[in-house]
Design a protein around this motif. Structure first.
Motif, mmCIF file in Angstrom:
data_model
loop_
_atom_site.group_PDB
_atom_site.id
_atom_site.type_symbol
_atom_site.label_atom_id
_atom_site.label_comp_id
_atom_site.label_asym_id
_atom_site.label_seq_id
_atom_site.Cartn_x
_atom_site.Cartn_y
_atom_site.Cartn_z
ATOM 1 N N ASP A 1 0.848 -1.188 0.000
ATOM 2 C CA ASP A 1 0.000 0.000 0.000
ATOM 3 C C ASP A 1 0.889 1.245 0.000
ATOM 4 O O ASP A 1 1.814 1.354 0.814
ATOM 5 N N VAL A 2 0.591 2.162 -0.898
ATOM 6 C CA VAL A 2 1.349 3.411 -0.980
ATOM 7 C C VAL A 2 0.368 4.577 -0.889
ATOM 8 O O VAL A 2 -0.659 4.585 -1.567
ATOM 9 N N MET A 3 0.699 5.537 -0.043
ATOM 10 C CA MET A 3 -0.091 6.763 0.046
ATOM 11 C C MET A 3 0.782 7.961 -0.285
ATOM 12 O O MET A 3 1.894 8.091 0.230
ATOM 13 N N VAL A 4 0.272 8.808 -1.152
ATOM 14 C CA VAL A 4 0.892 10.101 -1.446
ATOM 15 C C VAL A 4 0.135 11.172 -0.659
ATOM 16 O O VAL A 4 -1.098 11.250 -0.735
ATOM 17 N N VAL A 5 0.867 11.972 0.082
ATOM 18 C CA VAL A 5 0.292 13.117 0.791
ATOM 19 C C VAL A 5 0.789 14.381 0.098
ATOM 20 O O VAL A 5 1.993 14.547 -0.120
ATOM 21 N N THR A 6 -0.139 15.263 -0.268
ATOM 22 C CA THR A 6 0.212 16.513 -0.942
ATOM 23 C C THR A 6 -0.116 17.671 -0.005
ATOM 24 O O THR A 6 -1.263 17.840 0.406
ATOM 25 N N CYS A 7 0.903 18.467 0.321
ATOM 26 C CA CYS A 7 0.731 19.515 1.328
ATOM 27 C C CYS A 7 -0.148 20.663 0.840
ATOM 28 O O CYS A 7 -0.922 21.233 1.619
ATOM 29 N N THR A 8 -0.013 21.048 -0.434
ATOM 30 C CA THR A 8 -0.755 22.203 -0.952
ATOM 31 C C THR A 8 -1.524 21.815 -2.212
ATOM 32 O O THR A 8 -1.292 20.760 -2.806
ATOM 33 N N GLY A 9 -2.387 22.704 -2.631
ATOM 34 C CA GLY A 9 -3.178 22.453 -3.831
ATOM 35 C C GLY A 9 -2.502 22.863 -5.125
ATOM 36 O O GLY A 9 -3.066 22.682 -6.196
ATOM 37 N N GLY A 10 -1.301 23.440 -5.040
ATOM 38 C CA GLY A 10 -0.610 23.866 -6.247
ATOM 39 C C GLY A 10 -1.276 25.044 -6.938
ATOM 40 O O GLY A 10 -1.102 25.253 -8.139
ATOM 41 N N GLU A 11 -2.022 25.827 -6.150
ATOM 42 C CA GLU A 11 -2.796 26.919 -6.747
ATOM 43 C C GLU A 11 -1.945 27.967 -7.451
ATOM 44 O O GLU A 11 -2.412 28.643 -8.371
ATOM 45 N N ALA A 12 -0.688 28.121 -7.022
ATOM 46 C CA ALA A 12 0.174 29.159 -7.583
ATOM 47 C C ALA A 12 0.964 28.688 -8.795
ATOM 48 O O ALA A 12 1.777 29.434 -9.336
ATOM 49 N N GLY A 13 0.721 27.464 -9.222
ATOM 50 C CA GLY A 13 1.453 26.938 -10.362
ATOM 51 C C GLY A 13 1.153 27.704 -11.641
ATOM 52 O O GLY A 13 0.028 28.120 -11.889
ATOM 53 N N GLU B 1 -4.492 7.640 -9.830
ATOM 54 C CA GLU B 1 -5.090 6.434 -10.403
ATOM 55 C C GLU B 1 -4.079 5.682 -11.261
ATOM 56 O O GLU B 1 -3.993 4.452 -11.210
ATOM 57 N N ILE B 2 -3.296 6.402 -12.048
ATOM 58 C CA ILE B 2 -2.279 5.771 -12.894
ATOM 59 C C ILE B 2 -1.239 5.047 -12.039
ATOM 60 O O ILE B 2 -0.836 3.912 -12.340
ATOM 61 N N LEU B 3 -0.801 5.683 -10.954
ATOM 62 C CA LEU B 3 0.215 5.095 -10.079
ATOM 63 C C LEU B 3 -0.355 4.016 -9.170
ATOM 64 O O LEU B 3 0.396 3.195 -8.636
ATOM 65 N N GLY B 4 -1.665 4.028 -8.968
ATOM 66 C CA GLY B 4 -2.293 3.045 -8.094
ATOM 67 C C GLY B 4 -2.151 3.353 -6.621
ATOM 68 O O GLY B 4 -2.275 2.459 -5.778
ATOM 69 N N VAL B 5 -1.926 4.634 -6.293
ATOM 70 C CA VAL B 5 -1.680 5.022 -4.904
ATOM 71 C C VAL B 5 -2.940 5.604 -4.262
ATOM 72 O O VAL B 5 -3.827 6.097 -4.945
ATOM 73 N N HIS B 6 -2.980 5.520 -2.937
ATOM 74 C CA HIS B 6 -3.938 6.308 -2.174
ATOM 75 C C HIS B 6 -3.441 7.754 -2.167
ATOM 76 O O HIS B 6 -2.238 8.000 -2.293
ATOM 77 N N HIS B 7 -4.367 8.692 -1.973
ATOM 78 C CA HIS B 7 -3.942 10.089 -1.973
ATOM 79 C C HIS B 7 -4.702 10.883 -0.930
ATOM 80 O O HIS B 7 -5.902 10.694 -0.736
#
Length: 293
Positions: free
Chosen positions: A34-46, A75-81
């Motif tokens: 099982d792999v989980m990716v945690v993303t700190c921000t929404g990337g709004e400033a990109g 979904e492509i990586l198959g990870v939880h997010h």
């Protein structure tokens, strides 16, 4: 049935999970972990970095679009997010640089995002955590903050006296820094492209490399073979269509060259509560024995 092993990677923005260590995570998912990716921000400033996406309605809806891109990549990586829910700080430019926006991730008091990450750690219960080094991989304020928060959460998650309202304590067993492009890797790709009569995008980078700057490869303790998952990594990268130009240098090196010259992704073991021997070829070295003892 043996317990699945769990890996958590902590990133600053959506797309970081696909440009840093994505082939490794895809490999571990394929192996049944099982792999989980945690993303700190929404990337709004990109910014829009792909000319094909520079069209009406994109900038105005960037937060929503980046959430959709992240969902597709996961979904492509198959990870939880999981989103941590903080606001992208942007990369200040100028001399001197302007102040960071009020309320952004990099300006948060450390305890606030640390508690949120501790909550996620205690819920997912990872055996291994991967984050950025003390420089954030590169000195973006959100990357540096991501490092600080990850280190604090690793130490706090197993302590019942810290954040008692954030779930039952859980202590991860290993902590790594992910390391991306090293000079050594760049030189090998550059030479291999030229040997084949192909154009290399790395010549200028190599010429401008600061000789006093340490090559991140010198810090590597662990190389995970993941060449079979380079295509998955690239598909996940392309899912971040606002940020990744499919004609850019991200995809300049043919996969067969990558697989023959550099079939691994690199990490630095920083904390370990299990026995291991360096160098390693697996982030779960020593963990399997502890968990299934």
């Amino acid at each position: 049935m043996a317990e699945k092993l769990r890996l958590m990677t902590v990133h600053a923005h959506p797309d970081d999970e696909s440009s840093k260590g994505a082939a490794s995570t895809a490999r571990y998912v394929a192996e049944g972990h099982d792999v989980m990716v945690v993303t700190c921000t929404g990337g709004e400033a990109g910014s829009i970095l792909n000319p094909a996406m520079d069209k009406p309605g994109v900038v105005e809806n960037m937060p929503e679009i980046r959430r959709r891109e992240m969902a597709e990549a996961a979904e492509i990586l198959g990870v939880h997010h999981r989103w941590m829910g903080f606001v992208d700080s942007g990369l200040p430019e100028g001399d001197p640089p302007p102040p960071l926006p009020e309320g952004c991730f990099a300006n948060q008091p450390l305890e606030l995002p640390t508690e949120e990450l501790v909550r996620i750690v205690r819920e997912f219960r990872p055996h291994v955590v991967v984050t950025y080094d003390e420089n954030g991989g590169y000195p973006h304020p959100d990357h540096v903050k991501c490092h600080e928060v990850s280190m604090a959460a690793f130490d706090a998650a197993g302590d019942p006296d810290r954040f008692p309202g954030a779930g039952e304590p859980w202590q991860p067993l290993k902590l790594y820094y992910g390391h991306g492009f090293s000079r050594r890797r760049m030189q090998l790709f550059h030479d291999s492209l030229l040997e084949r009569g192909l154009e290399s995008p790395y010549g200028e980078w190599l010429r401008k490399w600061d000789a006093s700057r340490q090559d991140p490869y010198e810090r590597v303790t662990t190389q995970v073979e993941c060449a079979d998952y380079f295509e998955v990594r690239d598909d996940a990268l392309r899912a971040h269509a606002t940020q990744i130009d499919p004609n850019s240098r991200w995809f300049a090196v043919p996969l067969d060259i990558q697989r023959s010259v550099w079939p691994t992704e690199e990490y630095e073991l920083v904390r370990s509560l299990v026995d291991t021997t360096l160098p390693e070829d697996d982030l779960f070295t020593g963990v399997q024995e502890r968990v299934h003892a």
